[in-house]
Design a protein around this motif. Structure first.
Motif, PDB file in Angstrom:
ATOM      1  N   ILE A  10     -19.747  55.210   2.753  1.00 22.24           N
ATOM      2  CA  ILE A  10     -18.569  56.005   2.412  1.00 22.24           C
ATOM      3  C   ILE A  10     -17.493  55.840   3.478  1.00 22.24           C
ATOM      4  CG2 ILE A  10     -17.695  58.369   2.197  1.00 22.24           C
ATOM      5  CD1 ILE A  10     -20.423  59.032   0.840  1.00 22.24           C
ATOM      6  N   ILE A  11     -17.873  55.953   4.727  1.00 22.34           N
ATOM      7  CA  ILE A  11     -16.919  55.815   5.829  1.00 22.34           C
ATOM      8  C   ILE A  11     -16.316  54.418   5.838  1.00 22.34           C
ATOM      9  CG2 ILE A  11     -16.686  55.742   8.341  1.00 22.34           C
ATOM     10  CD1 ILE A  11     -18.803  57.983   8.429  1.00 22.34           C
ATOM     11  N   TYR A  12     -17.141  53.401   5.624  1.00 20.67           N
ATOM     12  CA  TYR A  12     -16.675  52.020   5.638  1.00 20.67           C
ATOM     13  C   TYR A  12     -15.611  51.791   4.563  1.00 20.67           C
ATOM     14  CZ  TYR A  12     -16.845  46.949   5.984  1.00 20.67           C
ATOM     15  OH  TYR A  12     -16.511  45.630   6.157  1.00 20.67           O
ATOM     16  N   SER A  17      -9.790  52.911   0.251  1.00 18.07           N
ATOM     17  CA  SER A  17      -9.225  54.057  -0.444  1.00 18.07           C
ATOM     18  C   SER A  17      -7.832  54.395   0.075  1.00 18.07           C
ATOM     19  CB  SER A  17     -10.150  55.259  -0.289  1.00 18.07           C
ATOM     20  OG  SER A  17      -9.589  56.397  -0.894  1.00 18.07           O
ATOM     21  N   LEU A  18      -7.654  54.398   1.385  1.00 21.49           N
ATOM     22  CA  LEU A  18      -6.354  54.705   1.969  1.00 21.49           C
ATOM     23  C   LEU A  18      -5.302  53.688   1.548  1.00 21.49           C
ATOM     24  CD1 LEU A  18      -7.517  55.776   5.510  1.00 21.49           C
ATOM     25  CD2 LEU A  18      -6.324  57.231   3.857  1.00 21.49           C
ATOM     26  N   ASN A  19      -5.677  52.408   1.504  1.00 17.69           N
ATOM     27  CA  ASN A  19      -4.741  51.373   1.076  1.00 17.69           C
ATOM     28  C   ASN A  19      -4.358  51.518  -0.391  1.00 17.69           C
ATOM     29  OD1 ASN A  19      -3.995  49.531   3.238  1.00 17.69           O
ATOM     30  ND2 ASN A  19      -6.172  49.132   3.401  1.00 17.69           N
ATOM     31  N   SER A  20      -5.228  52.069  -1.188  1.00 18.55           N
ATOM     32  CA  SER A  20      -4.960  52.224  -2.611  1.00 18.55           C
ATOM     33  C   SER A  20      -4.132  53.465  -2.936  1.00 18.55           C
ATOM     34  CB  SER A  20      -6.282  52.304  -3.382  1.00 18.55           C
ATOM     35  OG  SER A  20      -6.994  51.105  -3.268  1.00 18.55           O
ATOM     36  N   TYR A  21      -4.357  54.558  -2.186  1.00 19.41           N
ATOM     37  CA  TYR A  21      -3.813  55.842  -2.620  1.00 19.41           C
ATOM     38  C   TYR A  21      -2.863  56.543  -1.654  1.00 19.41           C
ATOM     39  CZ  TYR A  21      -7.530  55.235  -6.009  1.00 19.41           C
ATOM     40  OH  TYR A  21      -8.348  54.722  -6.985  1.00 19.41           O
ATOM     41  N   SER A  22      -2.753  56.081  -0.417  1.00 19.13           N
ATOM     42  CA  SER A  22      -1.953  56.824   0.554  1.00 19.13           C
ATOM     43  C   SER A  22      -0.713  56.038   0.978  1.00 19.13           C
ATOM     44  CB  SER A  22      -2.785  57.168   1.787  1.00 19.13           C
ATOM     45  OG  SER A  22      -1.963  57.780   2.769  1.00 19.13           O
ATOM     46  N   ASN A  23       0.442  56.486   0.510  1.00 17.20           N
ATOM     47  CA  ASN A  23       1.685  55.836   0.914  1.00 17.20           C
ATOM     48  C   ASN A  23       1.946  56.007   2.403  1.00 17.20           C
ATOM     49  OD1 ASN A  23       2.328  54.784  -1.593  1.00 17.20           O
ATOM     50  ND2 ASN A  23       3.352  56.662  -2.234  1.00 17.20           N
ATOM     51  N   LYS A  26      -0.035  53.401   4.205  1.00 17.60           N
ATOM     52  CA  LYS A  26       0.534  52.061   4.016  1.00 17.60           C
ATOM     53  C   LYS A  26       1.785  51.853   4.869  1.00 17.60           C
ATOM     54  CE  LYS A  26      -0.019  52.456  -0.570  1.00 17.60           C
ATOM     55  NZ  LYS A  26       0.089  52.150  -2.007  1.00 17.60           N
ATOM     56  N   PHE A  27       2.643  52.875   4.958  1.00 14.94           N
ATOM     57  CA  PHE A  27       3.838  52.765   5.796  1.00 14.94           C
ATOM     58  C   PHE A  27       3.464  52.663   7.276  1.00 14.94           C
ATOM     59  CE2 PHE A  27       6.377  54.455   2.189  1.00 14.94           C
ATOM     60  CZ  PHE A  27       7.339  53.464   2.170  1.00 14.94           C
ATOM     61  N   ALA A  28       2.531  53.483   7.715  1.00 15.01           N
ATOM     62  CA  ALA A  28       2.098  53.434   9.111  1.00 15.01           C
ATOM     63  C   ALA A  28       1.517  52.057   9.445  1.00 15.01           C
ATOM     64  CB  ALA A  28       1.074  54.532   9.385  1.00 15.01           C
ATOM     65  N   LYS A  29       0.769  51.497   8.529  1.00 16.25           N
ATOM     66  CA  LYS A  29       0.191  50.158   8.729  1.00 16.25           C
ATOM     67  C   LYS A  29       1.301  49.106   8.762  1.00 16.25           C
ATOM     68  CE  LYS A  29      -2.469  47.192   5.950  1.00 16.25           C
ATOM     69  NZ  LYS A  29      -3.455  47.034   4.890  1.00 16.25           N
ATOM     70  N   GLU A  36      -6.212  47.958  11.258  1.00 12.15           N
ATOM     71  CA  GLU A  36      -7.492  48.073  10.565  1.00 12.15           C
ATOM     72  C   GLU A  36      -8.549  47.207  11.239  1.00 12.15           C
ATOM     73  OE1 GLU A  36      -6.806  47.104   6.470  1.00 12.15           O
ATOM     74  OE2 GLU A  36      -5.733  48.971   6.109  1.00 12.15           O
ATOM     75  N   SER A  37      -9.775  47.649  11.129  1.00  9.39           N
ATOM     76  CA  SER A  37     -10.913  46.929  11.683  1.00  9.39           C
ATOM     77  C   SER A  37     -12.024  46.875  10.643  1.00  9.39           C
ATOM     78  CB  SER A  37     -11.425  47.652  12.931  1.00  9.39           C
ATOM     79  OG  SER A  37     -12.645  47.106  13.331  1.00  9.39           O
TER      80      SER A  37
END
Length: 51
Positions: A10-12, A17-23, A26-29, A36-37
């Motif tokens: 789940i953690i991995y 999940s963040l790349n799919s659902y969190s704008n 994505k902006f911070a990245k 990311e690692s």
């Protein structure tokens, strides 16, 4: 699958999940605030028992 292995999976998958659902993520990245690692998830107690 044991509960520890399930939680590890789940953690991995958080990054996916963040790349799919969190704008915000994505902006911070995009602006280099997040790196990311793909390192395996190793819990504190596993490191303590290994040494």
């Amino acid at each position: 699958m044991s509960s520890v292995e399930g939680f590890r999976e789940i953690i991995y998958r958080f990054i996916e999940s963040l790349n799919s659902y969190s704008n915000q993520y994505k902006f911070a990245k995009k602006y280099g605030l997040i790196v990311e690692s793909q390192e395996p998830v190793v819990f504190w107690f596993e490191r303590q028992n290994a040494g």
